[in-house]
Design an enzyme around this catalytic site. Structure first.
Site, PDB file in Angstrom:
ATOM      1  N   ARG A  45      12.230  -7.459  -5.654  1.00 37.82           N
ATOM      2  CA  ARG A  45      11.419  -5.892  -6.167  1.00 37.82           C
ATOM      3  C   ARG A  45      11.791  -5.984  -7.707  1.00 37.82           C
ATOM      4  O   ARG A  45      12.897  -6.705  -8.104  1.00 37.82           O
ATOM      5  CB  ARG A  45      10.857  -5.191  -5.533  1.00 37.82           C
ATOM      6  CG  ARG A  45      12.856  -4.247  -5.481  1.00 37.82           C
ATOM      7  CD  ARG A  45      12.303  -2.672  -5.031  1.00 37.82           C
ATOM      8  NE  ARG A  45      11.340  -2.688  -3.505  1.00 37.82           N
ATOM      9  CZ  ARG A  45      11.867  -2.535  -2.905  1.00 37.82           C
ATOM     10  NH1 ARG A  45      12.906  -3.235  -2.650  1.00 37.82           N
ATOM     11  NH2 ARG A  45      11.138  -3.035  -1.502  1.00 37.82           N
ATOM     12  N   PRO A  49       1.180  -1.321   0.191  1.00 40.18           N
ATOM     13  CA  PRO A  49       0.080  -0.369   0.325  1.00 40.18           C
ATOM     14  C   PRO A  49       0.950   1.036  -0.079  1.00 40.18           C
ATOM     15  O   PRO A  49       1.731   1.238   0.555  1.00 40.18           O
ATOM     16  CB  PRO A  49      -0.368   0.142   1.256  1.00 40.18           C
ATOM     17  CG  PRO A  49      -0.781  -1.439   2.024  1.00 40.18           C
ATOM     18  CD  PRO A  49       0.656  -1.958   1.414  1.00 40.18           C
ATOM     19  N   GLU A  50       0.195   2.247  -0.511  1.00 36.46           N
ATOM     20  CA  GLU A  50       1.358   3.727  -1.306  1.00 36.46           C
ATOM     21  C   GLU A  50       0.401   4.385  -0.796  1.00 36.46           C
ATOM     22  O   GLU A  50      -0.731   4.986  -0.075  1.00 36.46           O
ATOM     23  CB  GLU A  50       1.876   3.774  -2.289  1.00 36.46           C
ATOM     24  CG  GLU A  50       3.213   2.481  -2.562  1.00 36.46           C
ATOM     25  CD  GLU A  50       3.414   2.817  -4.074  1.00 36.46           C
ATOM     26  OE1 GLU A  50       3.769   3.425  -4.475  1.00 36.46           O
ATOM     27  OE2 GLU A  50       4.088   1.372  -4.535  1.00 36.46           O
ATOM     28  N   LYS A  76       3.217   6.660   4.642  1.00 34.06           N
ATOM     29  CA  LYS A  76       2.429   5.379   4.355  1.00 34.06           C
ATOM     30  C   LYS A  76       1.694   4.838   6.169  1.00 34.06           C
ATOM     31  O   LYS A  76       1.311   3.686   5.808  1.00 34.06           O
ATOM     32  CB  LYS A  76       2.983   4.194   4.023  1.00 34.06           C
ATOM     33  CG  LYS A  76       3.887   4.346   2.417  1.00 34.06           C
ATOM     34  CD  LYS A  76       4.999   3.256   1.996  1.00 34.06           C
ATOM     35  CE  LYS A  76       5.504   3.815   0.723  1.00 34.06           C
ATOM     36  NZ  LYS A  76       6.595   3.057   0.322  1.00 34.06           N
TER      37      LYS A  76
END
Length: 296
Positions: A271, A2-3, A57
């Site tokens: 990532r 989540p950003e 965040k």
């Protein structure tokens, strides 16, 4: 992960649902999730929620001057229900890291109390979700060290240009650095750079004034549109809403919606990033850096 837009959506949703509710019970299920000991988390039980806000965040729940803050990290999420089970959970087992239970008065005397529940969950074996109970949110190191909010009116083009002008960091990493700019992560940095037609490996201070302005405007347009899409949605709708707006992130091998070239990927240890060669690198295919330390 989540950003800023998804966390803004979650914060707005929780503010609507929880303001005025009483936190009746907290279960800490994961041994690793709670990062503070003073005050103890039990002091929150019986307190009324007076507000919910976002910083970077982080989501911060104000329980009458004592704060419950959490960061969902890479694999965390929030599950909301209006039919909680009240079951006692076994510590250290399953994907639920913490469970919060609330009661909220009904709209009239005949309605009775509503019971609400929130589970903080985390998939995978690497446990990074973090929960804090503090007297002031700035006691949390991750909040105290946050850079400016990218959509804040005070964060103008001159402030952004000043940050870039002294940085030798690659622009992808700089946008993701929470101590430089708060709230942008891997997905939205890909989207912002694609919108600005800038290589993720460009050195920040090498960007000229025109490129800096385009990047600043792209940051506002991409994040602003994503926040508008996220706010008003329930938690179970936010992930699909995020995926549906992505142009390059998570779309390796698909055609770029702007030019039709194939979206490419650069992989790292934990990532990956996605970009369009035609739009961003003059057609150059960036080398895979799977063994690189970049962006760790």
């Amino acid at each position: 992960m989540p950003e800023l837009p998804e966390v803004a959506g979650l914060s707005a949703f929780l503010g609507t649902q929880l303001r005025g509710a009483v936190l009746t019970k907290i279960q800490i299920v994961s041994f690793a999730v709670l990062k503070t000991a003073d005050p103890p988390y039990s002091v929150l039980e019986g307190r009324t929620i007076t507000g919910v806000e976002r910083r970077g965040k982080f989501i911060i729940v104000d329980a009458g001057g004592t704060y419950l803050a959490f960061h969902l990290a890479k694999a965390g999420w929030l599950r909301y229900t209006e039919s909680p089970t009240h079951a006692q959970l076994s510590r250290g087992k399953g994907y639920i890291a913490a469970r919060l239970e609330f009661t909220r008065a009904g709209p009239d005397a005949a309605s009775g109390e509503a019971h609400l529940g929130i589970d903080l969950t985390e998939a995978g074996t690497k446990k990074s979700l973090a929960l804090y109970v503090v007297r002031d949110p700035v006691e949390i190191p991750g909040i105290a060290s946050l850079g400016p909010e990218p959509l804040s009116p005070s964060f103008d083009l001159d402030a952004f240009a000043g940050i870039l002008s002294t940085s030798t960091q690659q622009i992808k990493g700089l946008l993701r650095n929470q101590g430089v700019i708060a709230g942008i992560g891997n997905a939205y940095s890909d989207e912002i750079l694609h919108a600005a037609r800038i290589s993720p490996f460009a050195i920040a201070k090498s960007l000229g004034p025109d490129a800096v302005k385009v990047l600043y405007d792209s940051m506002h347009s991409v994040l602003g549109a994503a926040v508008a899409e996220a706010v008003g949605k329930a938690p179970n709708e936010l992930k699909d809403a995020k995926r549906s707006t992505m142009r390059v992130h998570g779309r390796t091998g698909q055609p770029c919606p702007v030019c039709g070239d194939t979206v490419r990927e650069v992989s790292f240890a934990d990532r990956s990033l996605q970009y369009c060669p035609t739009c961003q690198t003059g057609g150059k295919i960036l080398a895979d850096r799977r063994t690189s330390r970049f962006l760790k």
